[in-house]
Motif scaffolding. Structure first.
Motif, PDB file in Angstrom:
ATOM      1  N   LYS A  83       1.775  -3.028  -1.499  1.00 36.19           N
ATOM      2  CA  LYS A  83       0.803  -2.034  -1.018  1.00 36.19           C
ATOM      3  C   LYS A  83      -0.134  -1.593  -2.146  1.00 36.19           C
ATOM      4  O   LYS A  83      -1.341  -1.461  -1.940  1.00 36.19           O
ATOM      5  CB  LYS A  83       1.559  -0.834  -0.430  1.00 36.19           C
ATOM      6  CG  LYS A  83       0.682   0.305   0.008  1.00 36.19           C
ATOM      7  CD  LYS A  83       0.028   0.027   1.329  1.00 36.19           C
ATOM      8  CE  LYS A  83      -0.633   1.298   1.850  1.00 36.19           C
ATOM      9  NZ  LYS A  83      -2.004   1.100   2.217  1.00 36.19           N
ATOM     10  N   ASP A  87      -4.116  -2.185  -2.149  1.00 38.57           N
ATOM     11  CA  ASP A  87      -5.038  -1.067  -2.323  1.00 38.57           C
ATOM     12  C   ASP A  87      -5.987  -1.301  -3.494  1.00 38.57           C
ATOM     13  O   ASP A  87      -7.187  -1.019  -3.405  1.00 38.57           O
ATOM     14  CB  ASP A  87      -4.273   0.240  -2.517  1.00 38.57           C
ATOM     15  CG  ASP A  87      -3.555   0.694  -1.260  1.00 38.57           C
ATOM     16  OD1 ASP A  87      -3.887   0.195  -0.157  1.00 38.57           O
ATOM     17  OD2 ASP A  87      -2.647   1.545  -1.378  1.00 38.57           O
ATOM     18  N   ASP A  91      -9.952  -1.691  -3.228  1.00 36.24           N
ATOM     19  CA  ASP A  91     -10.774  -0.777  -4.019  1.00 36.24           C
ATOM     20  C   ASP A  91     -11.750  -1.538  -4.907  1.00 36.24           C
ATOM     21  O   ASP A  91     -12.948  -1.232  -4.947  1.00 36.24           O
ATOM     22  CB  ASP A  91      -9.872   0.119  -4.874  1.00 36.24           C
ATOM     23  CG  ASP A  91     -10.656   1.071  -5.746  1.00 36.24           C
ATOM     24  OD1 ASP A  91     -11.588   1.728  -5.235  1.00 36.24           O
ATOM     25  OD2 ASP A  91     -10.336   1.178  -6.954  1.00 36.24           O
TER      26      ASP A  91
END
Length: 160
Positions: A83, A87, A91
């Protein structure tokens, strides 16, 4: 001629600072060496890789920490979750100041569905080898796209 002599009396505990604190301070110092302001003529290289790879690029001057204390790198170790990697990838690919995302191939394999579905030209995604995991051209998304383009061009040129 007077030559001053200094006596240094430090204990081992004073000299040996907690290794993780020292490493964190080193990374922060390397990332903050020179402020980088993104303009039309400049952009950042983001990294998602193991500690050795990221530190090598930080020593080369690639690191950046912005005003919100967001870095342009993620160090992946045994404690890093998928995760967190997802992310960071989302990003970095959404940031306008990033031109290239370097990702270790073994890390890219953990989020292969995201890497393969990414189709924008900027930032470019480049898979790189790491010290502990050799490069496998069969899993490189960029190389497979290039092979696909050349194979379709050769088929199209044969039809003429």
């Amino acid at each position: 001629m007077f030559v001053p002599r200094f006596a240094f009396h430090f204990s081992i505990h004073q000299i040996l600072i907690n290794e993780s604190m020292l490493f964190d301070a080193f990374l922060y110092q390397m990332a903050n060496r020179a402020p980088v302001v993104a303009t039309r003529n400049s952009a950042l290289i983001a990294m998602i890789a193991d500690e050795d790879t990221v530190v090598g690029f930080l020593l080369a001057g690639v690191g950046n920490v912005d005003l919100r204390r967001k870095t342009n790198y993620l160090i992946v170790d045994a404690k890093t979750t998928v995760k967190q990697i997802e992310d960071a990838f989302k990003d970095f690919t959404a940031r306008e100041d990033v031109a290239i995302v370097l990702i270790s191939q073994y890390v890219a394999n953990m989020i292969r569905f995201l890497v393969d579905s990414y189709n924008k030209p900027v930032p470019a995604i480049l898979e790189i080898p790491s010290k502990d995991h050799p490069y496998d051209p069969a899993h490189d998304s960029v190389l497979s796209r290039v092979k696909y383009l050349f194979s379709s061009e050769s088929v199209a040129s044969d039809r003429r």
